[in-house]
Design a protein around this motif. Structure first.
Motif, PDB file in Angstrom:
ATOM      1  N   ASP A  69       9.788  -0.313   5.422  1.00 21.25           N
ATOM      2  CA  ASP A  69       9.986   0.047   4.028  1.00 21.25           C
ATOM      3  C   ASP A  69       9.054   1.204   3.670  1.00 21.25           C
ATOM      4  N   ARG A  70       9.455   2.010   2.708  1.00 19.02           N
ATOM      5  CA  ARG A  70       8.599   3.091   2.233  1.00 19.02           C
ATOM      6  C   ARG A  70       8.119   2.728   0.836  1.00 19.02           C
ATOM      7  N   TYR A  71       6.813   2.580   0.684  1.00 15.48           N
ATOM      8  CA  TYR A  71       6.206   2.265  -0.595  1.00 15.48           C
ATOM      9  C   TYR A  71       5.567   3.526  -1.138  1.00 15.48           C
ATOM     10  N   CYS A  72       5.800   3.805  -2.409  1.00 14.20           N
ATOM     11  CA  CYS A  72       5.296   5.054  -2.967  1.00 14.20           C
ATOM     12  C   CYS A  72       5.011   4.896  -4.457  1.00 14.20           C
ATOM     13  N   LEU A  73       4.475   5.955  -5.054  1.00 17.44           N
ATOM     14  CA  LEU A  73       4.129   5.961  -6.465  1.00 17.44           C
ATOM     15  C   LEU A  73       5.033   6.926  -7.225  1.00 17.44           C
ATOM     16  N   LYS A  74       5.520   6.466  -8.365  1.00 16.75           N
ATOM     17  CA  LYS A  74       6.311   7.311  -9.263  1.00 16.75           C
ATOM     18  C   LYS A  74       5.436   7.590 -10.479  1.00 16.75           C
ATOM     19  N   TRP A  75       5.259   8.857 -10.770  1.00 17.01           N
ATOM     20  CA  TRP A  75       4.360   9.287 -11.833  1.00 17.01           C
ATOM     21  C   TRP A  75       4.620   8.523 -13.116  1.00 17.01           C
ATOM     22  N   PRO A  76       3.562   8.063 -13.805  1.00 21.87           N
ATOM     23  CA  PRO A  76       2.165   8.182 -13.399  1.00 21.87           C
ATOM     24  C   PRO A  76       1.625   6.953 -12.663  1.00 21.87           C
ATOM     25  N   ASN A  77       2.351   5.822 -12.701  1.00 15.41           N
ATOM     26  CA  ASN A  77       1.699   4.615 -12.184  1.00 15.41           C
ATOM     27  C   ASN A  77       2.659   3.489 -11.805  1.00 15.41           C
ATOM     28  N   ASP A  78       3.863   3.814 -11.437  1.00 14.47           N
ATOM     29  CA  ASP A  78       4.797   2.787 -10.968  1.00 14.47           C
ATOM     30  C   ASP A  78       4.788   2.758  -9.446  1.00 14.47           C
ATOM     31  N   VAL A  79       4.894   1.568  -8.879  1.00 14.11           N
ATOM     32  CA  VAL A  79       4.996   1.422  -7.426  1.00 14.11           C
ATOM     33  C   VAL A  79       6.461   1.138  -7.102  1.00 14.11           C
ATOM     34  N   TRP A  80       7.008   1.932  -6.208  1.00 15.75           N
ATOM     35  CA  TRP A  80       8.414   1.822  -5.810  1.00 15.75           C
ATOM     36  C   TRP A  80       8.512   1.509  -4.335  1.00 15.75           C
ATOM     37  N   VAL A  81       9.630   0.897  -3.950  1.00 12.93           N
ATOM     38  CA  VAL A  81       9.935   0.666  -2.543  1.00 12.93           C
ATOM     39  C   VAL A  81      11.305   1.265  -2.256  1.00 12.93           C
ATOM     40  N   PHE A  82      11.413   1.895  -1.113  1.00 11.44           N
ATOM     41  CA  PHE A  82      12.689   2.359  -0.572  1.00 11.44           C
ATOM     42  C   PHE A  82      12.945   1.465   0.633  1.00 11.44           C
ATOM     43  N   ARG A  83      13.970   0.622   0.521  1.00 11.50           N
ATOM     44  CA  ARG A  83      14.205  -0.415   1.523  1.00 11.50           C
ATOM     45  C   ARG A  83      15.696  -0.472   1.844  1.00 11.50           C
ATOM     46  N   GLN A  84      16.038  -0.250   3.102  1.00 11.44           N
ATOM     47  CA  GLN A  84      17.417  -0.372   3.582  1.00 11.44           C
ATOM     48  C   GLN A  84      18.405   0.394   2.702  1.00 11.44           C
ATOM     49  N   GLY A  85      18.071   1.638   2.399  1.00 13.68           N
ATOM     50  CA  GLY A  85      18.949   2.490   1.618  1.00 13.68           C
ATOM     51  C   GLY A  85      18.920   2.261   0.119  1.00 13.68           C
ATOM     52  N   GLU A  86      18.179   1.286  -0.328  1.00  7.40           N
ATOM     53  CA  GLU A  86      18.052   0.990  -1.761  1.00  7.40           C
ATOM     54  C   GLU A  86      16.654   1.380  -2.227  1.00  7.40           C
ATOM     55  N   ARG A  87      16.516   1.542  -3.528  1.00  5.06           N
ATOM     56  CA  ARG A  87      15.191   1.818  -4.081  1.00  5.06           C
ATOM     57  C   ARG A  87      15.006   0.989  -5.333  1.00  5.06           C
ATOM     58  N   GLY A  88      13.754   0.697  -5.649  1.00  2.00           N
ATOM     59  CA  GLY A  88      13.481  -0.054  -6.861  1.00  2.00           C
ATOM     60  C   GLY A  88      12.005  -0.126  -7.167  1.00  2.00           C
ATOM     61  N   LYS A  89      11.722  -0.332  -8.422  1.00  2.00           N
ATOM     62  CA  LYS A  89      10.347  -0.475  -8.897  1.00  2.00           C
ATOM     63  C   LYS A  89       9.886  -1.896  -8.597  1.00  2.00           C
ATOM     64  N   ILE A  90       8.739  -2.013  -7.938  1.00  2.00           N
ATOM     65  CA  ILE A  90       8.196  -3.347  -7.694  1.00  2.00           C
ATOM     66  C   ILE A  90       6.963  -3.642  -8.542  1.00  2.00           C
ATOM     67  N   ALA A  91       6.369  -2.598  -9.138  1.00  2.00           N
ATOM     68  CA  ALA A  91       5.191  -2.833  -9.976  1.00  2.00           C
ATOM     69  C   ALA A  91       5.023  -1.688 -10.964  1.00  2.00           C
ATOM     70  N   GLY A  92       4.412  -2.016 -12.077  1.00  2.00           N
ATOM     71  CA  GLY A  92       4.084  -1.023 -13.087  1.00  2.00           C
ATOM     72  C   GLY A  92       2.734  -1.334 -13.683  1.00  2.00           C
ATOM     73  N   VAL A  93       2.081  -0.303 -14.186  1.00  2.00           N
ATOM     74  CA  VAL A  93       0.746  -0.447 -14.748  1.00  2.00           C
ATOM     75  C   VAL A  93       0.748   0.108 -16.164  1.00  2.00           C
ATOM     76  N   LEU A  94       0.107  -0.606 -17.062  1.00  2.00           N
ATOM     77  CA  LEU A  94      -0.066  -0.151 -18.437  1.00  2.00           C
ATOM     78  C   LEU A  94      -1.561  -0.058 -18.704  1.00  2.00           C
TER      79      LEU A  94
END
Length: 188
Positions: free
Chosen positions: A39-64
């Motif tokens: 899986d590819r785990y990455c950050l979406k500006w400014p503070n969301d954690v996303w995963v790219f998994r098996q051709g799909e993508r989605g937010k797995i965490a967010g910070v406030l």
């Protein structure tokens, strides 16, 4: 960059710490539906954690991060939402870290707290360079098509203040600090 100025970098500190803690949790609890190598785990500006998994993508965490200053006292509140297992019903792409029978979420704190401490110490002793460099190395929007305020742009990453740089099709750039307006990935 201590004090009030350093607070502007807390979303990056928290996003990077959550991402590092997610990767540590996956290693600690293998075989639960997450794979740090596949899986590819990455950050979406400014503070969301996303995963790219098996051709799909989605937010797995967010910070406030919220702060207020009253006189000489600054108060900061941090909120972290993590899809530990299961996905909330939302109209945006979402994913969960684990599936099936998984450890209790409180285990995540033992990974998160040290990661936060490391980055906070660096921020308030050495400045924002290290956390901005770390964010850039995990930025899933840089070089990609994004939608911002109803218009399509290409993300050029972040500047040295943490502002998002977006380029339109004509090559003109805008700098974005407004985190209230939704930034969406256009291409997979």
């Amino acid at each position: 960059e201590a004090g009030a100025h350093g607070v502007m970098y807390l979303p990056f500190v928290c996003g990077c710490a959550v991402l590092a803690a997610v990767q540590r949790a996956i290693i600690e609890f293998p075989g639960m539906g997450a794979d740090v190598d596949q899986d590819r785990y990455c950050l979406k500006w400014p503070n969301d954690v996303w995963v790219f998994r098996q051709g799909e993508r989605g937010k797995i965490a967010g910070v406030l991060v919220e702060s207020e200053i009253r006189g000489s006292v600054m108060r900061v509140g941090l909120g972290i939402g993590l899809n530990w297992r299961g996905v909330p019903k939302v109209d945006k792409p979402a994913a969960s870290l684990f599936s099936g029978v998984v450890p209790e979420p409180f285990h995540f704190a033992r990974f998160l707290v040290p990661e936060l401490n490391i980055r906070l110490k660096d921020l308030f002793s050495s400045g924002a360079d290290a956390v901005l460099t770390e964010f850039r190395s995990h930025d899933c929007t840089a070089g990609r098509s994004v939608q911002y305020a109803g218009k399509r742009y290409t993300s050029a990453g972040i500047d040295n203040e943490g502002a998002l740089i977006l380029a339109d099709q004509g090559g003109r750039t805008i700098t974005v600090m407004d985190t209230a307006t939704e930034l969406e990935l256009v291409d997979p």
